[in-house]
Design a protein around this motif. Structure first.
Motif, PDB file in Angstrom:
ATOM      1  N   ARG A   1      28.579  52.641  34.918  1.00 57.37           N
ATOM      2  CA  ARG A   1      28.760  53.219  36.253  1.00 57.37           C
ATOM      3  C   ARG A   1      27.418  53.746  36.718  1.00 57.37           C
ATOM      4  NH1 ARG A   1      32.414  57.874  36.065  1.00 57.37           N
ATOM      5  NH2 ARG A   1      31.550  58.241  34.028  1.00 57.37           N
ATOM      6  N   ASP A   2      27.255  53.928  38.015  1.00 61.92           N
ATOM      7  CA  ASP A   2      25.992  54.410  38.575  1.00 61.92           C
ATOM      8  C   ASP A   2      25.591  55.775  38.029  1.00 61.92           C
ATOM      9  OD1 ASP A   2      25.736  52.112  40.076  1.00 61.92           O
ATOM     10  OD2 ASP A   2      26.502  53.019  41.921  1.00 61.92           O
ATOM     11  N   VAL A   3      26.551  56.602  37.657  1.00 58.73           N
ATOM     12  CA  VAL A   3      26.249  57.962  37.207  1.00 58.73           C
ATOM     13  C   VAL A   3      25.985  58.058  35.706  1.00 58.73           C
ATOM     14  CG1 VAL A   3      27.510  59.044  39.104  1.00 58.73           C
ATOM     15  CG2 VAL A   3      28.697  58.519  36.960  1.00 58.73           C
ATOM     16  N   VAL A   4      26.112  56.954  34.991  1.00 58.29           N
ATOM     17  CA  VAL A   4      25.922  56.962  33.542  1.00 58.29           C
ATOM     18  C   VAL A   4      24.529  56.458  33.200  1.00 58.29           C
ATOM     19  CG1 VAL A   4      26.716  56.008  31.339  1.00 58.29           C
ATOM     20  CG2 VAL A   4      28.380  56.627  33.103  1.00 58.29           C
ATOM     21  N   ASP A   5      23.785  57.282  32.471  1.00 53.12           N
ATOM     22  CA  ASP A   5      22.463  56.888  31.984  1.00 53.12           C
ATOM     23  C   ASP A   5      22.602  56.539  30.512  1.00 53.12           C
ATOM     24  OD1 ASP A   5      19.860  56.589  31.106  1.00 53.12           O
ATOM     25  OD2 ASP A   5      19.197  58.572  31.728  1.00 53.12           O
ATOM     26  N   ASN A   6      22.458  55.292  30.192  1.00 51.42           N
ATOM     27  CA  ASN A   6      22.525  54.870  28.792  1.00 51.42           C
ATOM     28  C   ASN A   6      21.199  54.270  28.331  1.00 51.42           C
ATOM     29  OD1 ASN A   6      22.577  52.448  30.101  1.00 51.42           O
ATOM     30  ND2 ASN A   6      24.524  51.745  29.270  1.00 51.42           N
ATOM     31  N   SER A   7      20.114  54.749  28.923  1.00 52.43           N
ATOM     32  CA  SER A   7      18.793  54.218  28.583  1.00 52.43           C
ATOM     33  C   SER A   7      18.190  54.885  27.341  1.00 52.43           C
ATOM     34  CB  SER A   7      17.843  54.384  29.770  1.00 52.43           C
ATOM     35  OG  SER A   7      17.649  55.755  30.076  1.00 52.43           O
ATOM     36  N   TRP A   8      18.747  55.987  26.904  1.00 52.59           N
ATOM     37  CA  TRP A   8      18.240  56.708  25.742  1.00 52.59           C
ATOM     38  C   TRP A   8      18.799  56.089  24.457  1.00 52.59           C
ATOM     39  CZ3 TRP A   8      22.286  58.996  23.103  1.00 52.59           C
ATOM     40  CH2 TRP A   8      23.466  59.139  23.821  1.00 52.59           C
ATOM     41  N   ALA A   9      18.319  56.545  23.311  1.00 49.48           N
ATOM     42  CA  ALA A   9      18.760  55.965  22.038  1.00 49.48           C
ATOM     43  C   ALA A   9      19.501  56.967  21.149  1.00 49.48           C
ATOM     44  CB  ALA A   9      17.568  55.402  21.275  1.00 49.48           C
ATOM     45  N   VAL A  10      18.985  58.189  21.067  1.00 42.84           N
ATOM     46  CA  VAL A  10      19.550  59.208  20.171  1.00 42.84           C
ATOM     47  C   VAL A  10      19.618  60.517  20.938  1.00 42.84           C
ATOM     48  CG1 VAL A  10      19.171  60.522  18.020  1.00 42.84           C
ATOM     49  CG2 VAL A  10      18.579  58.090  18.114  1.00 42.84           C
ATOM     50  N   SER A  11      20.677  61.281  20.687  1.00 41.27           N
ATOM     51  CA  SER A  11      20.763  62.615  21.283  1.00 41.27           C
ATOM     52  C   SER A  11      21.115  63.631  20.212  1.00 41.27           C
ATOM     53  CB  SER A  11      21.809  62.664  22.406  1.00 41.27           C
ATOM     54  OG  SER A  11      23.112  62.652  21.883  1.00 41.27           O
ATOM     55  N   GLU A  12      20.678  64.858  20.463  1.00 44.47           N
ATOM     56  CA  GLU A  12      21.103  65.976  19.624  1.00 44.47           C
ATOM     57  C   GLU A  12      21.699  67.023  20.542  1.00 44.47           C
ATOM     58  OE1 GLU A  12      17.275  67.230  17.935  1.00 44.47           O
ATOM     59  OE2 GLU A  12      17.353  69.021  19.177  1.00 44.47           O
ATOM     60  N   LEU A  13      22.783  67.597  20.101  1.00 46.27           N
ATOM     61  CA  LEU A  13      23.442  68.663  20.839  1.00 46.27           C
ATOM     62  C   LEU A  13      23.570  69.831  19.884  1.00 46.27           C
ATOM     63  CD1 LEU A  13      24.954  69.664  23.357  1.00 46.27           C
ATOM     64  CD2 LEU A  13      27.024  68.604  22.417  1.00 46.27           C
ATOM     65  N   MET A  14      22.875  70.916  20.219  1.00 51.73           N
ATOM     66  CA  MET A  14      22.863  72.089  19.346  1.00 51.73           C
ATOM     67  C   MET A  14      23.475  73.276  20.061  1.00 51.73           C
ATOM     68  SD  MET A  14      19.122  72.137  17.691  1.00 51.73           S
ATOM     69  CE  MET A  14      18.592  70.870  16.587  1.00 51.73           C
ATOM     70  N   PHE A  15      24.056  74.155  19.269  1.00 48.63           N
ATOM     71  CA  PHE A  15      24.636  75.376  19.793  1.00 48.63           C
ATOM     72  C   PHE A  15      24.023  76.563  19.063  1.00 48.63           C
ATOM     73  CE2 PHE A  15      27.622  72.006  20.531  1.00 48.63           C
ATOM     74  CZ  PHE A  15      28.087  72.258  21.808  1.00 48.63           C
ATOM     75  N   PHE A  16      23.707  77.595  19.850  1.00 45.08           N
ATOM     76  CA  PHE A  16      23.107  78.818  19.321  1.00 45.08           C
ATOM     77  C   PHE A  16      23.936  80.022  19.762  1.00 45.08           C
ATOM     78  CE2 PHE A  16      19.747  75.725  19.766  1.00 45.08           C
ATOM     79  CZ  PHE A  16      19.025  75.837  18.583  1.00 45.08           C
ATOM     80  N   ALA A  17      23.886  81.077  18.972  1.00 39.26           N
ATOM     81  CA  ALA A  17      24.615  82.301  19.307  1.00 39.26           C
ATOM     82  C   ALA A  17      23.972  83.033  20.484  1.00 39.26           C
ATOM     83  CB  ALA A  17      24.693  83.223  18.097  1.00 39.26           C
ATOM     84  N   ASP A  18      22.643  82.874  20.617  1.00 37.63           N
ATOM     85  CA  ASP A  18      21.947  83.579  21.692  1.00 37.63           C
ATOM     86  C   ASP A  18      20.591  82.912  21.963  1.00 37.63           C
ATOM     87  OD1 ASP A  18      20.268  84.481  19.550  1.00 37.63           O
ATOM     88  OD2 ASP A  18      21.544  86.237  19.287  1.00 37.63           O
ATOM     89  N   LEU A  19      19.933  83.374  23.022  1.00 38.59           N
ATOM     90  CA  LEU A  19      18.638  82.793  23.395  1.00 38.59           C
ATOM     91  C   LEU A  19      17.559  83.072  22.355  1.00 38.59           C
ATOM     92  CD1 LEU A  19      18.655  83.501  27.233  1.00 38.59           C
ATOM     93  CD2 LEU A  19      18.846  81.279  26.104  1.00 38.59           C
ATOM     94  N   ALA A  20      17.657  84.213  21.682  1.00 39.52           N
ATOM     95  CA  ALA A  20      16.680  84.530  20.634  1.00 39.52           C
ATOM     96  C   ALA A  20      16.770  83.505  19.496  1.00 39.52           C
ATOM     97  CB  ALA A  20      16.909  85.941  20.108  1.00 39.52           C
ATOM     98  N   GLY A  21      17.970  83.076  19.177  1.00 39.47           N
ATOM     99  CA  GLY A  21      18.157  82.065  18.140  1.00 39.47           C
ATOM    100  C   GLY A  21      17.574  80.728  18.544  1.00 39.47           C
ATOM    101  N   GLN A  22      17.723  80.383  19.820  1.00 44.12           N
ATOM    102  CA  GLN A  22      17.150  79.127  20.308  1.00 44.12           C
ATOM    103  C   GLN A  22      15.628  79.207  20.279  1.00 44.12           C
ATOM    104  OE1 GLN A  22      15.360  78.022  23.114  1.00 44.12           O
ATOM    105  NE2 GLN A  22      15.807  75.849  22.946  1.00 44.12           N
ATOM    106  N   ALA A  23      15.074  80.345  20.639  1.00 48.29           N
ATOM    107  CA  ALA A  23      13.616  80.527  20.621  1.00 48.29           C
ATOM    108  C   ALA A  23      13.083  80.447  19.184  1.00 48.29           C
ATOM    109  CB  ALA A  23      13.244  81.863  21.266  1.00 48.29           C
TER     110      ALA A  23
END
Length: 136
Positions: free
Chosen positions: A84-106
Protein backbone atom coordinates in the motif's frame (compact mmCIF):
# COMPACT_ATOMS: atom_id res chain seq x y z
CA UNK A 1 -39.67 -32.38 37.12
CA UNK A 2 -40.46 -29.69 34.57
CA UNK A 3 -40.67 -26.96 37.24
CA UNK A 4 -37.28 -27.98 38.65
CA UNK A 5 -35.59 -27.67 35.25
CA UNK A 6 -37.36 -24.37 34.57
CA UNK A 7 -36.25 -22.94 37.92
CA UNK A 8 -32.68 -24.10 37.28
CA UNK A 9 -32.72 -22.52 33.81
CA UNK A 10 -34.17 -19.23 35.13
CA UNK A 11 -31.61 -19.14 37.95
CA UNK A 12 -28.73 -19.70 35.56
CA UNK A 13 -30.05 -17.12 33.09
CA UNK A 14 -30.48 -14.54 35.87
CA UNK A 15 -26.90 -15.13 37.06
CA UNK A 16 -25.50 -14.73 33.55
CA UNK A 17 -27.59 -11.62 32.95
CA UNK A 18 -26.45 -10.05 36.24
CA UNK A 19 -22.80 -10.79 35.47
CA UNK A 20 -23.08 -9.35 31.97
CA UNK A 21 -24.80 -6.22 33.25
CA UNK A 22 -22.13 -5.70 35.90
CA UNK A 23 -19.31 -6.18 33.39
CA UNK A 24 -20.76 -3.73 30.89
CA UNK A 25 -21.75 -1.16 33.49
CA UNK A 26 -18.22 -0.64 34.79
CA UNK A 27 -16.04 1.56 32.56
CA UNK A 28 -13.02 -0.04 30.95
CA UNK A 29 -9.81 1.42 32.23
CA UNK A 30 -6.68 1.41 30.13
CA UNK A 31 -3.76 -0.19 31.90
CA UNK A 32 -0.89 2.11 32.71
CA UNK A 33 1.94 1.61 30.22
CA UNK A 34 4.44 -0.94 31.48
CA UNK A 35 7.38 0.78 29.81
CA UNK A 36 6.43 4.22 28.46
CA UNK A 37 9.57 5.05 26.46
CA UNK A 38 9.82 3.50 22.99
CA UNK A 39 12.94 3.44 20.80
CA UNK A 40 12.27 2.14 17.27
CA UNK A 41 15.17 1.83 14.84
CA UNK A 42 15.10 0.85 11.17
CA UNK A 43 18.21 -0.37 9.35
CA UNK A 44 18.86 -0.46 5.60
CA UNK A 45 21.60 -2.90 4.60
CA UNK A 46 24.54 -1.97 2.37
CA UNK A 47 23.91 -5.31 0.64
CA UNK A 48 20.11 -5.51 0.68
CA UNK A 49 19.96 -8.93 -0.95
CA UNK A 50 22.36 -10.54 1.53
CA UNK A 51 20.60 -12.88 3.94
CA UNK A 52 23.95 -13.43 5.65
CA UNK A 53 24.37 -9.70 6.38
CA UNK A 54 20.76 -9.45 7.54
CA UNK A 55 21.23 -12.39 9.90
CA UNK A 56 24.46 -10.92 11.30
CA UNK A 57 22.67 -7.65 11.99
CA UNK A 58 19.74 -9.44 13.64
CA UNK A 59 22.18 -11.35 15.86
CA UNK A 60 23.97 -8.12 16.74
CA UNK A 61 20.76 -6.30 17.61
CA UNK A 62 19.73 -9.17 19.88
CA UNK A 63 22.88 -8.61 22.01
CA UNK A 64 21.36 -5.26 23.05
CA UNK A 65 18.86 -7.12 25.25
CA UNK A 66 21.71 -7.58 27.75
CA UNK A 67 21.71 -3.85 28.51
CA UNK A 68 20.25 -3.32 31.96
CA UNK A 69 17.97 -0.41 31.04
CA UNK A 70 16.44 -2.21 28.03
CA UNK A 71 13.21 -3.62 29.46
CA UNK A 72 11.95 -5.30 26.28
CA UNK A 73 13.48 -5.84 22.86
CA UNK A 74 11.77 -6.94 19.68
CA UNK A 75 13.79 -7.56 16.51
CA UNK A 76 12.05 -7.76 13.16
CA UNK A 77 12.55 -8.15 9.45
CA UNK A 78 10.24 -6.90 6.71
CA UNK A 79 6.92 -8.73 6.61
CA UNK A 80 5.31 -9.82 3.36
CA UNK A 81 2.17 -7.76 3.89
CA UNK A 82 -0.11 -6.07 1.41
CA UNK A 83 1.60 -3.40 -0.69
CA UNK A 84 0.00 0.00 0.00
CA UNK A 85 1.14 3.60 -0.47
CA UNK A 86 1.48 4.08 3.30
CA UNK A 87 3.67 1.01 3.86
CA UNK A 88 7.44 1.44 3.73
CA UNK A 89 9.11 -1.92 3.26
CA UNK A 90 12.44 -0.62 2.01
CA UNK A 91 14.27 -1.35 5.27
CA UNK A 92 15.75 -4.73 6.25
CA UNK A 93 15.90 -5.02 10.06
CA UNK A 94 14.16 -3.19 12.87
CA UNK A 95 14.58 -3.06 16.61
CA UNK A 96 11.85 -2.01 18.97
CA UNK A 97 12.97 -1.29 22.51
CA UNK A 98 11.09 -0.28 25.61
CA UNK A 99 12.50 1.67 28.54
CA UNK A 100 11.08 2.54 31.95
CA UNK A 101 12.09 6.18 31.55
CA UNK A 102 14.09 8.67 29.47
CA UNK A 103 17.12 8.31 31.75
CA UNK A 104 17.23 4.60 30.90
CA UNK A 105 17.10 5.36 27.19
CA UNK A 106 19.91 7.90 27.58
CA UNK A 107 22.04 5.38 29.51
CA UNK A 108 21.50 2.83 26.73
CA UNK A 109 23.10 5.19 24.20
CA UNK A 110 26.47 5.11 25.98
CA UNK A 111 26.34 1.57 27.34
CA UNK A 112 29.45 -0.45 26.36
CA UNK A 113 27.26 -3.20 24.83
CA UNK A 114 25.58 -0.66 22.54
CA UNK A 115 28.92 0.85 21.57
CA UNK A 116 30.31 -2.64 20.85
CA UNK A 117 27.26 -3.38 18.67
CA UNK A 118 27.92 -0.22 16.63
CA UNK A 119 31.59 -1.13 16.28
CA UNK A 120 30.83 -4.71 15.18
CA UNK A 121 27.80 -4.12 12.96
CA UNK A 122 27.89 -0.59 11.50
CA UNK A 123 29.70 -1.89 8.41
CA UNK A 124 26.50 -3.83 7.56
CA UNK A 125 24.13 -0.88 7.26
CA UNK A 126 23.83 1.94 4.79
CA UNK A 127 21.16 3.96 6.57
CA UNK A 128 19.54 4.10 10.00
CA UNK A 129 16.42 5.96 11.09
CA UNK A 130 15.38 6.25 14.73
CA UNK A 131 11.94 7.08 16.11
CA UNK A 132 11.75 7.77 19.85
CA UNK A 133 8.42 8.26 21.58
CA UNK A 134 6.81 8.39 25.00
CA UNK A 135 3.29 7.25 25.76
CA UNK A 136 0.78 10.06 25.46
Amino acid sequence: MKNSNRRKFLGTAATILAGTAAATASPLQAAAPKYPVVHHVFFWLKNPGSTEDRDKLVAGVKTLAKIKTVKELRVGVVASTEKRDVVDNSWAVSELMFFADLAGQAAYQTDPIHLEFIKNCSHLWEKVIVYDAVDA
